[in-house]
Every structure is written in structure tokens, then in C-alpha cells.
Scaffold this motif. Structure first.
Motif, short mmCIF file in Angstrom:
data_model
loop_
_atom_site.label_atom_id
_atom_site.label_comp_id
_atom_site.label_asym_id
_atom_site.label_seq_id
_atom_site.Cartn_x
_atom_site.Cartn_y
_atom_site.Cartn_z
N ALA A 268 0.76 -1.16 -0.08
CA ALA A 268 0.00 -0.01 0.09
C ALA A 268 0.80 1.31 0.01
O ALA A 268 0.46 2.02 -0.50
CB ALA A 268 -0.93 -0.05 1.26
N LEU A 269 2.08 1.14 0.85
CA LEU A 269 2.96 2.52 0.86
C LEU A 269 3.65 2.64 -0.41
O LEU A 269 3.85 3.72 -0.84
CB LEU A 269 3.81 2.09 1.77
CG LEU A 269 3.01 2.26 3.34
CD1 LEU A 269 4.41 1.82 4.41
CD2 LEU A 269 2.74 3.76 3.40
N LEU A 270 3.98 1.48 -1.30
CA LEU A 270 4.83 1.63 -2.46
C LEU A 270 3.87 1.83 -3.74
O LEU A 270 4.69 2.36 -4.88
CB LEU A 270 5.68 0.30 -2.80
CG LEU A 270 6.76 0.11 -1.50
CD1 LEU A 270 7.75 -1.18 -1.86
CD2 LEU A 270 7.66 1.15 -1.34
N LEU A 271 2.70 1.24 -3.75
CA LEU A 271 1.95 1.35 -4.90
C LEU A 271 1.72 2.71 -5.61
O LEU A 271 1.73 2.89 -7.03
CB LEU A 271 0.51 0.52 -4.65
CG LEU A 271 0.61 -0.71 -4.95
CD1 LEU A 271 -0.77 -1.41 -4.45
CD2 LEU A 271 0.73 -1.16 -6.26
N PRO A 272 1.59 3.72 -4.69
CA PRO A 272 1.34 5.01 -5.54
C PRO A 272 2.33 5.48 -6.53
O PRO A 272 1.95 5.86 -7.63
CB PRO A 272 1.07 6.04 -4.47
CG PRO A 272 0.64 5.30 -3.37
CD PRO A 272 1.39 3.77 -3.25
N ARG A 273 3.53 5.22 -6.20
CA ARG A 273 4.73 5.66 -6.97
C ARG A 273 5.04 4.74 -8.08
O ARG A 273 5.12 4.89 -9.27
CB ARG A 273 5.98 5.64 -6.29
CG ARG A 273 6.10 6.79 -5.26
CD ARG A 273 7.43 6.93 -4.59
NE ARG A 273 7.46 8.02 -3.79
CZ ARG A 273 8.70 8.32 -3.06
NH1 ARG A 273 9.70 7.70 -2.85
NH2 ARG A 273 8.54 9.41 -2.25
#
Length: 447
Positions: A268-273
């Protein structure tokens, strides 16, 4: 930054409402287990199994129907009414004296959730029209679900040191009431009048028609089947693998589920980038392919979950949690791109029902196979089911057909229709190109 989306005051209040309602639901889960034991003794497992089955039936059967019924109402009224119904059902649970009353109240509570959740989810892309912000909102939502799984049991355990489990239902009631107050205080968009004028039967079937006629959403459903197969194995059988396979205790069960949750939160923390650089199809298919291959490799090559050793198993569950979130988190982006604004609510309701139908199959399958065949064999079957989902998604969601602007021809529109004002006349009709979604003028996907 992931949390920059919280600067939007409307989304901030809705996200706070989501977190508080999730914490209340987590307390409810703990309290239900204790209530089931009081009501049924050693048959408590049967009661809880039935409760979860009722939950899925309510999600699958009631979501499209409820959406069609409430679609004429402002979203604020729907959300507040469903929170109040959930609070009333939770308030009644401590006073039940028979198992059938538990089943009835859970059906009412989950039926309200089947109405609340798609309505809530369909509002977020309207509040956050920018795709980057919406992607971060989806990651925050995934993060909230995972944190709830970790925090709620801790809060319940602390509360039980001082009060009986009946008071946990009070925490659930408080959570739903506070959620309703936050929704009331938020500035929500109005529902389109065009949707309100549709006949009931059209509203009932509209979401399913749009969903099943859109290639990327058919692919999304196949990937949800893959995720449900893997998720069911983790949720249902982790306790068996840890306790019977490794011979470890309850703290290690929590540790294993925590590793799965940690993997999901990392994704969830890495997906936006990641989604800023790669398209949704590539990311989701890669996550599903990796986790399916891991399960098949473990089953065929090792024959036992205990072969990698305890640290290896925790690392495996961490990777599985990561891939699981990679598959599921971008779903909202696909749904938003595949429907007009006025159709978002029925499309989200259709997805809610169809995705939970996958769990309705995989939950009992994981439990039944695990009890009769063993863990490696169960992982093999569910891994094959996940691979089937991935291969089906590749067929139903071809990369060439996933363009947003599509050239297509209209053969049944009035020449005076403003929709074809810029179209080119052909021997059979009118041809033009634009962002294509299934709606009243576009009932089939262009070949």
C-alpha cells in the motif's frame, strides 16, 4: 506523499469515518466469537462459520438490490441510515439468548454494510477527481484495513482486562455512531438526476451490465478470483499450518498473520509511486502471477509449508501479503475509469457483489480441502485456481483492447443526437472516437 490527500477536508472526514467504523467492526469480530461460545459452547465454531457465510451471502445478494433501492436518495442519507442500522443491530447483540437471533442480527448488520460500502467507495472518486490523489486514497484505504486487523484485537484485549466482552459491542455501536456524525459533517456531492429517473429494473441490472460488458472489469473479476484463492488459504489455514505443521502456539499464529499484513501494508505504501510509472494491468497481473507461482512451487517442489523453516514461512507470508495487496488495491482505479459519474455507484455495487462471490467459493473450499487433503495439496488446488484466474484475466483483458479512447460506430442513434455532432458519416451510421464507457448510447464494447 501518501498522506497529502488528507488535506482535502471532505476526504479527511470520510477516511476518519472509515477508520472508526473499521475499528468498531474489529471489536465486533472479537465479541462475536465470545458470544458464540456463550450461546453454543463447543459448537461455537459452527456458529461463527455460519455467521461468516451469512456475511458473504448478504454481500453478494443484497448489494446490487440495495443500490437500486437507495439510488434515488442522496448519498449522505444512505450512509448515515446504514450506520444507524448497523449501530442498532450491534446494540441488540449483547441481549440475544439464542443462536438464530445472532444470525438474524448479523444478516441485518451485514446487509447494511453491503449498502454502505459501495456507496462510500463510489463517492471517493467524485471527491478526488485527480487520479494521483485517488490512487493515494486507495492505498490509504488498504492501509486502514490492514491496520484494523492489527489494532482491533489489541484494543479488544486491553478492554477485556477491565470489562466483560458485552461492552465490546458498545465500542462497535460508538464507532458506527461516530462514523455517521463524520458523514453528516462532510460536504458530499449530489447524485445526478439522470440516474434517479431510471426504472427500478434498469437500476437493478445496470451495474452488472456495465461491469460484465467491459473487458478490463471482466479481467479484474478474474484477478479477484486469484486473490480470493490465495487469501482464503492464508485466512483459513494459517492457524492449522502454524499449530499443527510447526507445532507452535497462538503468539506465532498472530506473528504469521502479522507478516501477511505487513506485506500488504508495504505494498500500500509503495503502490502510488509504482502506479505512477506502470499501468494497472501490468502491476496487477504481475502480482497475481508471482503469488500463484509461489503457491504452486511450494506445493509441487517442497510438499510442505514447514520445509522452508519458520523464518522462511514468515518471509513467504510477507511476500504473499505484498502480492495480495498489489492485486486488489488498484481495483478502484479501474472501476472509476470504466463508468460515467452517474454509474459509479451501481458499478461499485456490482464489483462488491461479484468479488465477494469469489470469497463465497474459496472460503469453504480452503477449509474443506485443508481438513481432508492436507495443507500442501490444498495450496496446490487453490494455486491452480489462482493460475486459472490469471490466465483468464489475460484472455478477457487484452492489452490491445484496453485503450481508453476508442474509435467506434453508432448505427441506431438519431442523426440529430448531439452525441454524434462531431462524427463522420459512414454507409452504416456515424463513426467517431472518445473515452469509451458502457452506457445507454454504448451498450457493447467495440471489436
Amino acid at each position: 506523499m501518501l498522506f497529502e490527500v488528507l488535506r482535502n477536508p471532505t476526504y479527511q472526514r470520510l477516511f476518519s469515518a472509515q477508520i472508526i467504523a473499521l475499528l468498531g467492526t474489529g471489536l465486533l469480530t472479537v465479541a462475536l466469537g465470545l458470544l458464540a461460545f456463550d450461546a453454543a459452547g463447543e459448537e461455537a465454531g459452527v456458529v461463527l462459520g455460519t455467521v461468516f457465510f451469512i456475511k458473504m451471502v448478504a454481500y453478494v445478494g443484497l448489494s446490487p438490490l440495495a443500490n437500486a433501492i437507495v439510488s434515488r436518495l442522496p448519498p449522505r442519507r444512505v450512509l448515515v441510515a446504514m450506520d444507524l442500522i448497523r449501530a442498532a443491530a450491534a446494540l441488540c447483540l449483547p441481549f440475544v439468548d439464542s443462536v438464530w437471533q445472532i444470525y438474524l442480527l448479523i444478516f441485518v448488520l451485514q446487509g447494511a454494510s453491503a449498502t454502505f460500502t459501495p456507496t462510500f467507495q463510489a463517492l471517493i472518486p467524485e471527491i478526488l477527481p485527480d487520479e494521483r490523489q485517488y490512487t493515494r486514497a486507495l492505498s490509504l484505504s488498504r492501509l486502514a484495513y490492514d491496520l484494523e486487523n492489527l489494532v482491533s484485537p489489541v484494543l479488544a484485549g486491553l478492554a477485556l482486562l477491565f470489562v466483560s466482552y458485552h461492552w465490546l459491542f458498545g465500542g462497535t455501536v460508538f464507532g458506527f455512531l461516530l462514523s455517521a456524525l463524520l458523514v453528516v459533517s462532510a460536504a458530499l456531492p449530489r447524485r445526478e438526476r439522470a440516474q434517479q429517473a431510471q426504472p427500478f429494473l434498469d437500476r437493478l441490472s445496470r451495474g452488472m451490465r456495465i461491469y460484465l460488458a467491459t473487458p478490463r472489469l471482466r479481467g479484474l473479476l478474474s484477478l479477484n478470483l486469484a486473490a480470493a484463492a490465495i487469501g482464503a488459504m492464508v485466512i483459513v489455514n494459517t492457524v492449522v499450518i502454524v499449530r499443527a505443521g510447526f507445532g507452535l502456539g497462538e503468539p506465532q499464529v498472530a506473528m504469521a498473520l502479522g507478516a501477511f499484513g505487513a506485506g500488504s501494508m508495504t505494498a500500500a505504501l509503495l503502490l502510488p509511486r509504482l502506479l505512477d510509472r506502470l499501468d494497472d494491468r501490468t502491476v496487477m497481473l504481475a502480482g497475481a502471477a508471482v503469488v500463484s507461482t509461489l503457491f504452486l512451487g511450494l506445493s509441487l517442489g517442497l510438499g510442505s509449508f514447514t520445509r522452508p523453516g519458520w523464518p522462511g514461512f514468515l518471509a513467504l507470508w510477507l511476500v504473499v501479503g505484498f502480492c495480495y495487496a498489489v492485486v486488489l488495491t488498484p481495483s478502484g482505479r479501474l472501476l472509476r475509469r470504466s463508468a460515467q459519474r452517474e454509474d459509479l455507484s451501481p458499478v461499485f455495487a456490482a464489483h462488491f457483489a461479484l468479488s465477494h462471490a469469489c470469497w463465497l467459493v474459496t472460503y469453504p473450499l480452503a477449509g474443506w480441502l485443508g481438513a481432508r487433503l492436507g495443507m500442501a495439496e490444498t495450496a496446490l488446488v487453490l494455486g491452480l485456481l489462482a493460475v486459472t484466474g490469471v490466465l483468464t484475466a489475460l484472455l478477457l483483458w487484452p492489452v490491445r483492447g484496453d485503450k481508453f479512447v476508442l474509435e467506434h460506430e453508432h448505427t441506431d442513434l438519431d442523426p440529430a443526437d448531439p452525441h454524434i455532432a462531431d462524427a463522420v458519416r459512414t454507409p452504416h451510421g456515424w463513426r467517431h472516437a472518445h473515452v469509451f464507457n458502457i452506457d445507454d448510447r454504448h451498450r457493447r464494447w467495440p471489436s
